[in-house]
Design a protein around this motif. Structure first.
Motif, short mmCIF file in Angstrom:
data_model
loop_
_atom_site.label_atom_id
_atom_site.label_comp_id
_atom_site.label_asym_id
_atom_site.label_seq_id
_atom_site.Cartn_x
_atom_site.Cartn_y
_atom_site.Cartn_z
N HIS A 438 0.84 -1.20 0.00
CA HIS A 438 0.00 0.00 0.00
C HIS A 438 0.88 1.25 0.00
O HIS A 438 1.66 1.47 0.93
CB HIS A 438 -0.92 0.00 1.22
N SER A 439 0.71 2.06 -1.02
CA SER A 439 1.51 3.27 -1.14
C SER A 439 1.30 4.20 0.05
O SER A 439 2.21 4.95 0.43
CB SER A 439 1.17 4.00 -2.44
N GLU A 440 0.11 4.15 0.66
CA GLU A 440 -0.15 5.00 1.82
C GLU A 440 0.80 4.68 2.97
O GLU A 440 1.20 5.56 3.73
CB GLU A 440 -1.60 4.82 2.29
N LEU A 441 1.14 3.38 3.13
CA LEU A 441 2.03 2.98 4.22
C LEU A 441 3.50 3.22 3.87
O LEU A 441 4.36 3.17 4.74
CB LEU A 441 1.81 1.50 4.55
N ILE A 442 3.77 3.47 2.60
CA ILE A 442 5.14 3.76 2.18
C ILE A 442 5.44 5.25 2.29
O ILE A 442 6.44 5.65 2.88
CB ILE A 442 5.37 3.28 0.73
N ASN A 443 4.55 6.08 1.76
CA ASN A 443 4.84 7.52 1.77
C ASN A 443 3.64 8.39 2.09
O ASN A 443 3.66 9.60 1.86
CB ASN A 443 5.43 7.95 0.42
N LYS A 464 -3.71 8.08 -1.58
CA LYS A 464 -4.85 7.95 -2.48
C LYS A 464 -6.10 7.56 -1.71
O LYS A 464 -7.21 7.96 -2.04
CB LYS A 464 -4.54 6.91 -3.56
N THR A 465 -5.92 6.72 -0.72
CA THR A 465 -6.98 6.42 0.23
C THR A 465 -6.42 6.68 1.62
O THR A 465 -5.29 7.16 1.76
CB THR A 465 -7.44 4.95 0.11
N ILE A 487 -11.99 12.22 7.79
CA ILE A 487 -11.95 11.33 6.63
C ILE A 487 -13.32 11.39 5.93
O ILE A 487 -14.33 11.02 6.52
CB ILE A 487 -11.62 9.89 7.05
N ASN A 488 -13.35 11.88 4.70
CA ASN A 488 -14.61 12.07 4.01
C ASN A 488 -15.29 10.76 3.63
O ASN A 488 -16.47 10.56 3.87
CB ASN A 488 -14.40 12.92 2.75
N SER A 489 -14.51 9.83 3.04
CA SER A 489 -15.09 8.55 2.63
C SER A 489 -15.32 7.67 3.86
O SER A 489 -14.62 7.79 4.87
CB SER A 489 -14.17 7.84 1.64
N VAL A 519 -5.97 -2.94 11.22
CA VAL A 519 -5.66 -2.02 10.12
C VAL A 519 -6.80 -2.04 9.11
O VAL A 519 -7.21 -3.12 8.66
CB VAL A 519 -4.34 -2.40 9.41
N TRP A 520 -7.32 -0.85 8.76
CA TRP A 520 -8.39 -0.72 7.79
C TRP A 520 -7.97 0.25 6.68
O TRP A 520 -7.22 1.20 6.93
CB TRP A 520 -9.66 -0.15 8.40
N GLN A 521 -8.50 0.02 5.52
CA GLN A 521 -8.41 0.98 4.44
C GLN A 521 -9.78 1.63 4.29
O GLN A 521 -10.80 0.93 4.17
CB GLN A 521 -8.00 0.29 3.14
N ILE A 522 -9.81 2.95 4.35
CA ILE A 522 -11.08 3.67 4.22
C ILE A 522 -11.04 4.46 2.93
O ILE A 522 -10.09 5.21 2.67
CB ILE A 522 -11.32 4.58 5.44
N TYR A 523 -12.08 4.31 2.11
CA TYR A 523 -12.06 4.92 0.78
C TYR A 523 -13.45 5.40 0.39
O TYR A 523 -14.45 5.06 1.03
CB TYR A 523 -11.53 3.92 -0.24
#
Length: 523
Positions: A438-443, A464-465, A487-489, A519-523
């Motif tokens: 997940h790019s979010e966890l990288i940068n 991105k998310t 967090i909008n989404s 850990v959750w991804q919210i989108y």
């Protein structure tokens, strides 16, 4: 003919997979493996970890999932940690030859990995050529290389803490002195050494060169003595500028001399690319959510653009995290999760992924580097602590061996943990895969998420998310309501853990098991 076709097909599939793996690797984040090479893997049976040993274990490092290797100094020294060089331009024979080093670097790069080298230019010992030639000889061409306090060159400046000699664990005792970093001749020599390791054959390809340097004990006013001041401007920045003219992609990381520094001055004045997140390391070891939140916000968000923090929970100068966690596997897994998910460039100290433990002896063995051996013991490959490659270079050398942390059948070894799905080793592998997926966890940007439970720490990584992480610091089940109003989404995808969680308005309600990580991804 069929045999040939099968072989051709296998080769074709291999090439496709290799190309895919290389492409995948190029898009991944960087995860550094900090090696104390003397203690890692011995390739020739002398009990000393070496360069060929590292090369033989690159498959292991890639199995773990790391992408880069950080080595301690390789140059020849009388000390086991290889600081305080005898010859900066010579590989310590106990590690191998210069050709062994080149072979290792090329193989690392062939695999799509990176390598960094630790350098310390500030101090020398009496065995060093500069000292031998210039001591008592003001006419020596090396006279300016050492900071002398008299015109006869008989009073060299002490090193940090006013020390004029350093005893080693094996009884060796050497006089030490400070190098004169103002010397133009020394500066040119230093550039030559660094330049060589950047591009040994000067062909501009860098397949045989390091990807950057760790600068040990980097400081603007050396040892706060007022003798060598403004070193960021006069020594380090000119050096980095010249090196990046050779390879603009180099990444240089400073070890702050004062560990309470967030590194601002190193970015603004020292021209480094990275610093170590010392304050965050201490906060994580406290298991105090408020300390971690306060430090993380400063560490991860208040840095200049294109600069980075190296996030770690242990290194060769401090107690291992398993010791800080009192060998509690639940807490060790929390440390791993924070190390890999909270932000920055994660760094893992060798054996950390096994839960190796060890504390400094705090002067128990006198003024000697033996006090740090418990934090630098042999990597535990086997359950019996014996076998091919074990790098027990300190065996039977003193009381530090009598009190060794290496114990057979204690559950802490690669052999014992590799096939245990609940082991710390496999947890690290999974956390690394999560990080890299997940790019979010990288940068992604770090942001603390408030919640109503003092035992639960929650934060997000925004890209991105948005990825939300909740961690239970207690050994009891905890309930928490996490504020996600920013967090909008509100759609969610579970990435790790057992609890789906429930979103109601601006709140994410969760139940966490003891030492639970969700850990959750919210989108």
């Amino acid at each position: 003919m069929m045999k040939f076709l099968k072989r051709f097909a296998c080769c074709s599939i291999f090439l496709i997979l290799f190309s895919f793996a290389k492409a995948q690797n190029s898009s991944k984040g960087e995860i550094i493996y900090h090696l104390f090479q003397r203690s890692f893997y011995d390739s020739n049976g002398d009990g000393i970890g070496d360069l060929n040993g590292i090369r033989q274990k690159l498959d292991y490092l890639q199995e773990l999932g790391v992408t880069s290797i950080l080595l301690l100094p390789l140059y020849e020294s009388v000390y086991y940690h290889n600081y305080f060089a005898v010859d900066f331009g010579k590989i310590d024979p106990e590690f191998g030859t210069m050709q062994d080093y080149i072979n290792l670097v090329k193989e690392i790069h062939r695999r799509g990995m990176k390598i960094y080298m630790d350098m310390e230019m500030q101090y020398v010992t009496e065995d060093q050529l500069w000292w031998k030639d210039s001591y008592g000889n003001p006419k020596s061409k090396y006279s300016s290389y050492i900071l002398y306090n008299d015109s006869a060159n008989t009073k060299p400046e002490s090193i940090i803490f006013g020390l004029t000699e350093l005893p080693a664990y094996d009884g060796t005792k050497k006089r030490v002195a400070t190098a004169n970093l103002y010397s133009k001749d020394l500066q040119e020599y230093t550039f030559g050494i660094f330049e060589y390791f950047v591009d040994p054959n000067k062909d501009g390809k860098f397949d045989d060169g390091v990807d950057g340097f760790r600068l040990d004990h980097m400081i603007d006013d050396l040892d706060f003595k007022g003798r060598l001041i403004n070193l960021f401007e006069k020594f380090w920045t000119p050096l980095f500028t010249r090196l990046k003219q050779i390879n603009p992609k180099l990444k240089n990381v400073a070890e702050q001399t004062t560990w309470f520094s967030y590194g601002d001055e190193y970015f603004k004045k020292g021209n480094v690319d990275r610093v170590f997140a010392f304050q965050l390391q201490a906060a994580i070891a406290s298991f105090d959510k408020n300390k971690i939140a306060a430090v993380a916000d400063t560490t991860l968000n208040m840095i200049p653009e294109n600069k980075q923090q190296v996030v770690f929970i242990e290194n060769h100068d401090m107690q291992r995290f398993a010791s800080a966690a009192n060998k509690d596997l639940g807490k060790e897994k929390i440390g791993a999760a924070l190390n890999l998910l909270i932000g920055g460039v994660p760094a893992i100290y060798y054996g950390q992924e096994l839960g190796m433990f060890g504390k400094g002896a705090n002067g128990k063995y006198g003024l000697t580097d033996a006090n740090d051996i418990p934090m630098r013991e042999a990597f535990e490959w086997y359950k019996t602590e014996e076998g091919k490659g074990m790098a027990i270079w300190y065996k039977n050398t003193g009381p530090w061996w009598d009190n060794t942390n290496l114990k057979p059948d204690d559950g802490i070894s690669l052999e014992e943990e590799r096939n245990d799905p609940n082991s710390l080793f496999n947890f690290y592998k999974k956390m690394i895969r999560l990080h890299q997926s997940h790019s979010e966890l990288i940068n992604g940007k770090y942001e603390t998420l408030t919640n109503n439970n003092e035992r639960v720490f929650s934060f997000s990584r925004i890209g991105k998310t948005t990825i939300c992480v909740a961690i239970n610091f207690s050994d009891q089940i905890q309930q928490a309501a996490i504020d996600i109003s920013g967090i909008n989404s509100k759609k969610q995808n579970k990435l790790w853990g057992k609890e789906k969680g429930k979103i109601s308005g601006s709140s994410l309600s969760v139940g966490l098991p003891a030492y639970g990580i969700e850990v959750w991804q919210i989108y």
